[in-house]
Design a protein around this motif. Structure first.
Motif, PDB file in Angstrom:
ATOM      1  N   ALA A 234       0.836  -1.200   0.000  1.00  0.00           N
ATOM      2  CA  ALA A 234       0.000   0.000   0.000  1.00  0.00           C
ATOM      3  C   ALA A 234       0.869   1.247   0.000  1.00  0.00           C
ATOM      4  N   VAL A 235       0.430   2.267  -0.747  1.00  0.00           N
ATOM      5  CA  VAL A 235       1.196   3.501  -0.878  1.00  0.00           C
ATOM      6  C   VAL A 235       0.226   4.671  -0.972  1.00  0.00           C
ATOM      7  N   ALA A 236       0.610   5.816  -0.416  1.00  0.00           N
ATOM      8  CA  ALA A 236      -0.179   7.035  -0.568  1.00  0.00           C
ATOM      9  C   ALA A 236      -0.011   7.568  -1.981  1.00  0.00           C
ATOM     10  N   CYS A 237      -1.084   8.141  -2.540  1.00  0.00           N
ATOM     11  CA  CYS A 237      -1.074   8.577  -3.943  1.00  0.00           C
ATOM     12  C   CYS A 237      -1.462  10.036  -4.077  1.00  0.00           C
ATOM     13  N   GLY A 238      -0.635  10.778  -4.821  1.00  0.00           N
ATOM     14  CA  GLY A 238      -0.974  12.132  -5.231  1.00  0.00           C
ATOM     15  C   GLY A 238      -1.187  12.175  -6.727  1.00  0.00           C
ATOM     16  N   GLY A 296      -9.597  16.735   1.351  1.00  0.00           N
ATOM     17  CA  GLY A 296      -8.868  17.331   0.235  1.00  0.00           C
ATOM     18  C   GLY A 296      -7.383  17.333   0.494  1.00  0.00           C
ATOM     19  N   TYR A 297      -6.652  17.739  -0.513  1.00  0.00           N
ATOM     20  CA  TYR A 297      -5.195  17.713  -0.411  1.00  0.00           C
ATOM     21  C   TYR A 297      -4.701  18.633   0.699  1.00  0.00           C
ATOM     22  N   ALA A 298      -3.787  18.123   1.507  1.00  0.00           N
ATOM     23  CA  ALA A 298      -3.171  18.851   2.616  1.00  0.00           C
ATOM     24  C   ALA A 298      -4.152  19.213   3.720  1.00  0.00           C
ATOM     25  N   LYS A 299      -5.359  18.640   3.691  1.00  0.00           N
ATOM     26  CA  LYS A 299      -6.300  18.818   4.788  1.00  0.00           C
ATOM     27  C   LYS A 299      -5.935  17.817   5.884  1.00  0.00           C
ATOM     28  N   VAL A 300      -5.546  18.323   7.021  1.00  0.00           N
ATOM     29  CA  VAL A 300      -5.101  17.478   8.127  1.00  0.00           C
ATOM     30  C   VAL A 300      -5.914  17.829   9.365  1.00  0.00           C
ATOM     31  N   SER A 301      -6.731  16.900   9.799  1.00  0.00           N
ATOM     32  CA  SER A 301      -7.528  17.119  10.998  1.00  0.00           C
ATOM     33  C   SER A 301      -6.690  16.875  12.242  1.00  0.00           C
ATOM     34  N   PRO A 318      10.698   8.152  13.397  1.00  0.00           N
ATOM     35  CA  PRO A 318      10.805   9.613  13.331  1.00  0.00           C
ATOM     36  C   PRO A 318       9.439  10.213  13.024  1.00  0.00           C
ATOM     37  N   PRO A 319       9.252  11.510  13.233  1.00  0.00           N
ATOM     38  CA  PRO A 319       7.959  12.133  12.932  1.00  0.00           C
ATOM     39  C   PRO A 319       7.499  11.798  11.518  1.00  0.00           C
ATOM     40  N   LEU A 320       6.243  11.413  11.396  1.00  0.00           N
ATOM     41  CA  LEU A 320       5.707  10.973  10.106  1.00  0.00           C
ATOM     42  C   LEU A 320       5.216  12.152   9.280  1.00  0.00           C
ATOM     43  N   ASP A 321       5.383  12.038   7.980  1.00  0.00           N
ATOM     44  CA  ASP A 321       4.729  12.950   7.053  1.00  0.00           C
ATOM     45  C   ASP A 321       3.232  12.688   7.153  1.00  0.00           C
ATOM     46  N   VAL A 322       2.475  13.687   7.586  1.00  0.00           N
ATOM     47  CA  VAL A 322       1.056  13.474   7.851  1.00  0.00           C
ATOM     48  C   VAL A 322       0.236  13.462   6.567  1.00  0.00           C
ATOM     49  N   VAL A 323       0.580  14.327   5.622  1.00  0.00           N
ATOM     50  CA  VAL A 323      -0.238  14.479   4.416  1.00  0.00           C
ATOM     51  C   VAL A 323      -0.276  13.195   3.589  1.00  0.00           C
ATOM     52  N   TYR A 324       0.847  12.486   3.533  1.00  0.00           N
ATOM     53  CA  TYR A 324       0.902  11.254   2.753  1.00  0.00           C
ATOM     54  C   TYR A 324       0.912  10.016   3.651  1.00  0.00           C
ATOM     55  N   VAL A 325       1.984   9.839   4.409  1.00  0.00           N
ATOM     56  CA  VAL A 325       2.165   8.609   5.175  1.00  0.00           C
ATOM     57  C   VAL A 325       1.133   8.494   6.287  1.00  0.00           C
TER      58      VAL A 325
END
Length: 367
Positions: A234-238, A296-301, A318-325
């Motif tokens: 599984a992978v995050a997709c933009g 939506g893109y870059a929407k982080v609750s 390490p701190p995770l990339d929230v928008v993707y990972v």
């Protein structure tokens, strides 16, 4: 198109530049302040001197960067998966290279080779004001002595102080060219590329996010690295490039899942189109899960941010990339609870990047 801005923060020294004002990406340098291409590194991020045979062949123009490939697989014990009989692995692509982590390496590598092999010595690409892709491209230019041009969405940004992400690009030698949002919509059109070449000279044009046929073929190596290790990858997709390539590299019994970080329902068509360009047709078993973009893109609750911080703490990451990972792992927890994965199966989450800095707001270009 808006004219190029002198890409630096106030009170910072100028980067080296040509008489035209375009920045020249500095080449590798010594202890006097220049950068020496790093060697392989450990999971902690510290560098170790490469041993015999560890670097790529000298004929590879990227050999000096010494990427860590294949990236490591890490098993994590997480009751949110184990209670459903599912084993979770992390594919630590974030450890491939400190300046070009994850799918940024995989998608940029073939394009960087093409620049070196064609003798262009200049690479032009596109991104938003917080683009991971622009930062990775600028860093690659600095490390390899290539000139880079970043076409940035948002003409209104040209006369403002550079944000930390764009300032990093400028310090790495990237010439930043700000265009209106209406002009930016033409970023995939040959006529727009020709106008940019007329302005900046002969260059290799790489699409936003780096997703082109060459990048997709390179990402097939990610799938090949996972053969025999997992049932689901599984992978995050933009833009869909990593999924398109990864799915092509998996074995017939494996399947890929792409978790969309943007809304709009366009990703399946993008993945199919990229596979046609790269391989001439469909490859592999894959699907796109579109329920977890979070608005939506870059929407982080706050809920997503808390989940990502908790996941990192639980598993000493390490701190995770929230928008993707973060969205990827959040989706997988929910899919496991829904019974999407059969009992006894192994699921691998590809960690395509990492949190950049506390000053980062987010990426904004959907790459």
């Amino acid at each position: 198109m808006h004219g190029p801005r002198d890409a630096r923060e106030p009170h910072e020294p100028h980067e080296p530049r040509e008489a035209s004002g375009s920045y020249v990406a500095p080449g590798p340098y010594e202890a006097s302040g220049s950068y020496v291409a790093p060697g392989p590194y450990e999971a902690s991020g510290s560098y170790v001197a490469p041993g015999p045979g560890e670097a790529q062949a000298a004929r590879d123009p990227l050999a000096a960067l010494a990427p860590r490939l294949p990236s490591p697989l890490q098993e994590v014990a997480d009751e949110r998966f184990s209670r459903h009989g599912v084993r979770l692995l992390l594919k630590r692509d974030d450890l491939i290279h400190p300046a070009l982590p994850g799918n940024k390496w995989r998608k940029l590598a073939p394009n960087l080779r093409a620049v070196a092999e064609t003798g262009h010595r200049r690479l032009l690409t596109f991104g938003g004001a917080y683009s991971n892709h622009l930062r990775a491209t600028a860093a690659a230019g600095r490390l390899l002595g290539l000139r880079t041009v970043g076409v940035v969405r948002g003409e209104e940004l040209a006369d403002r102080p550079l944000n930390p992400s764009l300032a990093r690009c400028a310090r790495d030698g990237m010439l930043l060219h700000f265009v209106s949002r209406s002009d930016y919509r033409h970023r995939g059109e040959p006529a727009f590329h020709e106008a940019l070449r007329a302005r900046f000279g002969d260059c290799l044009v790489v699409p936003e996010g780096g997703s082109n046929a060459a990048a997709v073929r390179e990402c097939a190596l990610l799938g090949e690295e996972l053969r025999g290790h997992t049932d689901v990858a599984a992978v995050a997709c933009g833009t869909g490039g990593t999924l398109a390539g990864m799915a092509a590299g998996l074995s017939p019994g494996q399947r890929g899942i792409g978790v969309a970080v943007l809304k709009g329902g366009f990703l399946p068509g993008e993945v199919r189109g990229l596979q046609r360009e790269a391989f001439g047709g469909a490859r592999g078993r894959w699907q796109v899960e579109e329920r977890f973009h979070g608005g939506g893109y870059a929407k982080v609750s706050g809920r997503l941010a808390d989940f990502a911080a908790d996941f990192a703490e639980r598993h000493a990451l390490p701190p995770l990339d929230v928008v993707y990972v973060g969205k990827l792992l959040f989706a997988l927890v929910h899919l496991a609870a829904e019974g999407t994965f059969r009992e006894g199966s192994t699921v691998t989450a590809v960690v395509t990047g990492r949190a950049w800095s506390p000053d980062d707001a987010h990426d904004d270009d959907g790459e």
